[in-house]
Design an enzyme around this catalytic site. Structure first.
Site, PDB file in Angstrom:
ATOM      1  CG  ASP A   1     -21.384 -14.236 -13.712  1.00 18.27           C
ATOM      2  OD1 ASP A   1     -20.639 -14.941 -14.071  1.00 18.27           O
ATOM      3  OD2 ASP A   1     -21.788 -13.366 -14.482  1.00 18.27           O
TER       4      ASP A   1
ATOM      5  CB  CYS B   1     -20.843 -16.379 -21.007  1.00 16.08           C
ATOM      6  SG  CYS B   1     -20.251 -14.867 -21.606  1.00 16.08           S
TER       7      CYS B   1
ATOM      8  CG  HIS C   1     -23.717 -12.576 -19.348  1.00 16.42           C
ATOM      9  ND1 HIS C   1     -22.669 -13.366 -19.625  1.00 16.42           N
ATOM     10  CD2 HIS C   1     -23.684 -12.212 -17.903  1.00 16.42           C
ATOM     11  CE1 HIS C   1     -21.958 -13.467 -18.294  1.00 16.42           C
ATOM     12  NE2 HIS C   1     -22.490 -12.829 -17.417  1.00 16.42           N
TER      13      HIS C   1
END
Length: 348
Positions: free
Chosen positions: A221, A177, A204
């Site tokens: 994302d 991430c 995250h």
């Protein structure tokens, strides 16, 4: 036809409101309160440190040039040109969607375990992992720690340095991430797109991009190739969260309400009014030097965003039109099943 006197009165009130807003941002921040808050609240100090790093690090023209020299621009723009376009201002939305596709499918890779450089083994043949400090060479690229694995096939040590230097990531093209969001934020900036780095306290990170077409901040994302799906974390992943904070060139903002639709964790490590004050103070500092017109434009945009984030606000026609379906894939796409389960992000 509108009576000219009404136009004149409207212009007068608009000017007075604009002057009021501009003067608000010219008022000095109470530094004593800022310093006291940073001394007494650890979380406030963490946000302050992150703002010093994340709000400015991507404003690097040399980095932007390196990104554009590395990516396949011909392919990216050819794909954008094939996408339907309702309005010229929609072009940047299409560009972001193509950058998401290109980044995930053609450029960057997810790393559950690193590949052995000696024999090419991967997956179950790689065991570990211990955490070690970086070597001097690894530390040059802002590496905080290294995951060290063992290759069962050739008995070699396999290292996975967790680099924080986005230009190094442009070379390695792999990570989890943090690496994905770090480099993709720089990619967005390199294409001249207004972007934010969104940090979630529950481990995250992702991005937002300001859409001239939709006139609002859009969730992006790169790990999930997700555009304008802020519900995926709490709804699809079933992730529990407390704070989501956005950092960008001209501000720091609490965007938790955009993302935490259920599974709200306690928000008790800082008083809400202290968090609001800190974000406002940091934003004021970042906007020092803006012209009056730029300051006013930013304030109006902030105001509209607060209406969007405030659940008690009456939705405008534009907001109603832009409502998104809170459906989609269950659970997270990126990462191994075991890793997602350990993080509570598998939708269960």
């Amino acid at each position: 036809m509108v009576d000219p006197i009404y136009v004149e009165v409207a212009d007068m009130f608009l000017k007075r409101y604009k002057d009021y807003v501009i003067n608000l941002f010219k008022e000095p921040v109470p530094l004593n309160r800022v310093q006291k808050l940073l001394q007494e609240n650890k979380f406030a100090g963490e946000l302050f440190d992150m703002s010093n790093r994340l709000c400015t690090m991507y404003e690097n023209g040399t980095w932007h040039s390196q990104v554009l020299e590395t990516l396949d621009l011909d392919k990216i723009y050819a794909n954008v040109d094939m996408m339907p376009l309702e309005d010229d201002s929609q072009y940047s939305d299409n560009l972001v969607k193509e950058l998401l596709r290109y980044f995930k499918q053609d450029f960057f890779t997810w790393c559950n375990k690193p590949v052995c450089k000696s024999c090419g083994a991967s997956g179950d043949d790689i065991n570990g992992a211990a955490i070690q400090a970086p070597t001097n060479e690894e530390a040059k690229f802002n590496c905080g720690s290294v995951e060290v694995y063992h290759c069962q096939k050739c008995n070699s040590e396999v290292r996975f340095p967790r680099y924080n230097d986005p230009i190094k990531l442009l070379e390695t093209r792999t990570g989890r991430c943090g690496e994905w969001c770090n480099l993709f934020t720089l990619v967005l900036k390199s294409f001249g797109l207004e972007s934010r780095y969104i940090w979630n306290r529950e481990d995250h990170v992702w991005c937002e991009y300001y859409s001239p077409y939709l006139k609002r901040w859009i969730h992006v994302d790169s790990c999930e190739q997700s555009f304008d799906e802020p519900f995926i974390y709490s709804k699809n992943w079933n992730k529990s969260m407390s704070y989501c904070i956005g950092f960008w060139r001209y501000g720091v903002v609490d965007v938790s309400k955009r993302y935490i639709l259920q599974n709200q964790l306690p928000r008790d490590i800082i008083k809400e009014d202290d968090l609001q004050f800190l974000c406002h103070a940091l934003t004021k500092r970042l906007r020092t030097g803006l012209s009056d017109d730029e300051s006013y434009k930013m304030y109006c945009r902030d105001d509209l965003e607060q209406l969007e984030l405030n659940p008690s606000a009456t939705p405008t026609k534009e907001m109603q039109k832009l409502k998104i379906s809170k459906t989609g894939n269950k659970g997270r796409i990126s990462g191994s099943a075991e890793w997602k389960e350990s993080r509570g992000e598998n939708g269960k």
